[in-house]
Motif scaffolding. Structure first.
Motif, PDB file in Angstrom:
ATOM      1  N   MET A   1       0.580  -0.977   0.056  1.00  0.00           N
ATOM      2  CA  MET A   1       0.064   0.025   0.005  1.00  0.00           C
ATOM      3  C   MET A   1       1.023   1.227   0.013  1.00  0.00           C
ATOM      4  N   LEU A   4       2.672   1.695  -3.417  1.00  0.00           N
ATOM      5  CA  LEU A   4       1.610   2.262  -4.277  1.00  0.00           C
ATOM      6  C   LEU A   4       1.066   3.595  -4.251  1.00  0.00           C
ATOM      7  N   VAL A   5       1.125   4.208  -2.988  1.00  0.00           N
ATOM      8  CA  VAL A   5       0.816   5.636  -2.619  1.00  0.00           C
ATOM      9  C   VAL A   5       2.193   6.605  -3.216  1.00  0.00           C
ATOM     10  N   ARG A   7       4.501   5.435  -5.360  1.00  0.00           N
ATOM     11  CA  ARG A   7       4.563   5.452  -6.669  1.00  0.00           C
ATOM     12  C   ARG A   7       3.747   6.266  -7.478  1.00  0.00           C
ATOM     13  N   LYS A   8       2.479   6.636  -7.133  1.00  0.00           N
ATOM     14  CA  LYS A   8       1.465   7.551  -7.349  1.00  0.00           C
ATOM     15  C   LYS A   8       1.996   8.992  -7.308  1.00  0.00           C
ATOM     16  N   LEU A  11       4.733   9.998  -9.652  1.00  0.00           N
ATOM     17  CA  LEU A  11       4.406  10.002 -10.873  1.00  0.00           C
ATOM     18  C   LEU A  11       3.458  11.397 -11.080  1.00  0.00           C
ATOM     19  N   GLU A  12       2.880  11.767 -10.052  1.00  0.00           N
ATOM     20  CA  GLU A  12       2.216  12.904 -10.078  1.00  0.00           C
ATOM     21  C   GLU A  12       3.237  14.044 -10.126  1.00  0.00           C
ATOM     22  N   LEU A 102     -10.212   8.018  -1.763  1.00  0.00           N
ATOM     23  CA  LEU A 102      -8.904   7.494  -1.097  1.00  0.00           C
ATOM     24  C   LEU A 102      -9.276   6.648   0.259  1.00  0.00           C
ATOM     25  N   ALA A 107      -6.678   1.095   2.157  1.00  0.00           N
ATOM     26  CA  ALA A 107      -5.531   1.700   2.638  1.00  0.00           C
ATOM     27  C   ALA A 107      -5.502   2.203   3.983  1.00  0.00           C
ATOM     28  N   SER A 108      -4.667   1.932   4.858  1.00  0.00           N
ATOM     29  CA  SER A 108      -4.697   2.497   6.175  1.00  0.00           C
ATOM     30  C   SER A 108      -4.060   3.934   6.180  1.00  0.00           C
TER      31      SER A 108
END
Ligand SMILES: Nc1ncnc2c1ncn2[C@@H]1O[C@H](COP(=O)(O)OP(=O)(O)OP(=O)(O)O)[C@@H](O)[C@H]1O
Ligand SMILES: [Mg+2]
Lengths: 247, 295
Positions: A1, A4-5, A7-8, A11-12, A102, A107-108
């Motif tokens: 998780m 994932l956060v 990586r995003k 990217l942004e 979100l 996601a914690s």
């Protein structure tokens, strides 16, 4: 998780030219201005003026004075940059209404905060290191021999900078979990940088000489503050409050 | 056992009541409408059921988990939020993939949903560039990406063109056929009539739960009130209201009419009659106003 956060977020960030530019402009200024100034002074100033500076600072050349005393700027950078990023990334979620979807995923809170924090810390520390390396190389080139990095510099950039980046980030997380406008959050968090700026001014005025002992104490203090702040940040990140309160 | 059991949910924001004592239950595989004027507390109710807000009072069990629940509840629930929030700089596909990954969805879901909602062609454009309808469809796709058992749709057809509206409505019907339980918040009464088996009318609290009838009724207007006992055997249901009869016919319409005439009724008009949710809605709204329950 968390990954994932992270990586995003990266990217942004890669797709945000304005944010990247504002992230680059501060370190660029911090590097270029003193080097240009030093180069100009060493070529244009009269001999007596240079001798006067050496005299006032107890035998150090003007290059060495500038080089040694500019270190605190490289401590301000790693605090400031993550504030810029973290406040933007938490406040931005709310502004663009992405926070609700979100928070509706499994996601914690911890993984969201961690992902966003790492995404703020890694670029901040990297940029600081790159800027510091350029600064050292530039100063050495101008004065014609190898002066930097010395011990204080290495310690400051390698040990203190990451700790301070953590501090800036945690501060931004705490503030933006409570203050709802990202710009206000940035400003508020940035005020934590002021004491360090004050330190720089005091030091340049020659009032206190900052030795290695000082930096060790500083490092321990900052590390302690980091742990406390991260703890507070996770506690304060109140999902419902973030969604409901708009002021 | 009901998929959603809501009991006395109450929530206020700084002294202002958003919803009070909301109670209803939704069976597994049912599509349940949530109707109410603006500010009635529909979105607030959905957010509590999705585990985003903790209620001030009351309880609810959603997909077997008591709210506010935790990650497991959020995994079982799909929420279409009132506004389709996505990241402007990421493409439609990247956005959907991000949420799919956070939900731990199956790998092929993203592409399947992009195809299902005719978004594949635009999937690699930044979200900011999409039209409003595309954004809305992407948000619906996100709510479904992890194949949740319970789905909350907050005004799913807002901003969609007629074709997309039909697409979305048929997806909703399919989901229910696949046994997903759905709560549908909407202001389109015809959407509720078409899709839902029951609907709750809420104005701060649930004022009434209304069964939706899909079959057309037969409305027979008479010149004078008339006791229709002679035709009862020809009707699945029969209700008389003033000089009108509302009949769910079992026999052929001409036979019913003939039987009524033979029994002495004077018929003025015979027409098909759809169960008018709109009338029920308006009268419930008037009641709610009288009780001071609306904004
Ligand atoms: N975060 C909030 N802070 C303060 N008040 C709120 C908040 N969210 C909702 N409310 C109030 O709660 C009430 C119910 O709002 P809600 O959004 O649930 O209504 P709704 O039925 O979804 O309305 P609509 O049909 O307009 O979407 C309103 O009076 C609203 O002003
Ligand atoms: Mg709403």
């Amino acid at each position: 998780m968390t990954l994932l956060v992270l990586r995003k977020e990266l990217l942004e960030l890669r797709r945000s030219p304005v944010l990247l530019l504002s992230m680059a402009s501060l370190p660029a200024t911090v590097v270029i201005v003193p080097i240009a100034l030093l180069a100009w002074v060493m070529h244009a100033a009269p001999e007596q003026a240079l001798a006067f500076v050496t005299d006032v600072y107890g035998g150090q050349s003007i290059g060495a004075v500038l080089a040694r005393n500019w270190l605190p700027m490289f401590l301000v950078l790693p605090i400031f940059l993550p504030i810029l990023l973290a406040a933007q990334s938490i406040g931005g979620e709310r502004e663009r209404r992405t926070l609700e979807p979100l928070l509706a995923t499994p996601a914690s809170t911890l993984s969201i905060i961690l992902g966003k924090s790492i995404a703020a810390l890694v670029p901040a520390v990297l940029i600081t290191w790159i800027a510091a390396a350029l600064f050292c190389a530039g100063i050495d080139a101008v004065i014609g021999h190898s002066l930097l990095p010395d011990e204080a510099w290495l310690f400051g950039t390698l040990v203190l900078s990451p700790l301070l980046a953590l501090f800036g980030n945690a501060m931004a997380v705490v503030v933006s979990s409570r203050v709802l406008d990202p710009r206000a959050a940035q400003n508020l968090a940035a005020t934590t940088v002021l004491p360090l700026l004050g330190l720089l001014v005091v030091q340049l005025a020659g009032r206190i000489a900052l030795g290695p002992r000082f930096y060790v104490v500083l490092a321990l203090g900052v590390a302690f503050a980091d742990v406390a702040l991260v703890f507070v940040a996770v506690r304060l990140f109140d999902r419902e409050r973030l969604l409901t309160k708009w002021r | 056992m009901a998929a959603i059991e809501v009991e006395g949910l109450t929530k206020s924001f700084g002294g202002r009541v958003a919803c009070r004592d909301v109670t209803f239950s939704v069976g597994k595989g049912e599509i349940f409408g949530l109707l109410g004027p603006n500010g009635a507390g529909k979105t607030t109710t959905l957010r509590m059921l999705a585990g985003l807000y903790a209620p001030d009072a009351g309880t609810a069990v959603v997909a077997g988990i008591r709210i506010p629940g935790g990650p497991e509840l959020r995994r079982r629930v799909g929420l279409l939020t009132e506004q389709p929030g996505f990241y402007d700089r990421l493409t439609a596909r990247e956005n959907l993939k991000y949420f799919a990954d956070l939900e731990g969805s199956r790998r092929d879901r993203v592409q399947a949903l992009l195809d299902r909602f005719a978004l594949a062609e635009h999937a690699d454009r930044p979200f900011a560039e999409l039209s409003r309808g595309m954004k809305q469809k992407l948000a619906i796709a996100r709510a479904l990406v992890h194949e949740p058992e319970v789905i909350f749709l907050d005004e799913p057809t807002v901003g969609l063109d007629p074709e997309a509206t039909r697409e979305v409505r048929s997806v909703i019907a399919e989901l229910s056929a696949e046994h997903a339980t759905i709560i549908l918040c909407t202001h389109h009464l015809d959407e509720v009539e078409r899709l839902c088996s029951r609907a709750a009318f809420i104005a701060q609290r649930v004022v009434a739960v209304h069964e939706i009838r899909r079959e057309d009724l037969l409305r027979i207007d008479l010149a004078a009130p008339f006791a229709p006992d002679g035709v009862r055997a020809m009707c699945k249901s029969l209700r008389s209201s003033g000089t009108s009869l509302f009949i769910e016919p079992l026999a052929q319409v001409p036979d019913i009419v003939a039987a009524l005439v033979a029994a002495g009724a004077r018929i003025e008009a015979v027409a098909p009659h759809r169960d008018p949710l709109e009338e029920a809605w308006l009268s419930l709204l008037a009641d709610a106003r009288e009780q001071g329950l609306t904004a």
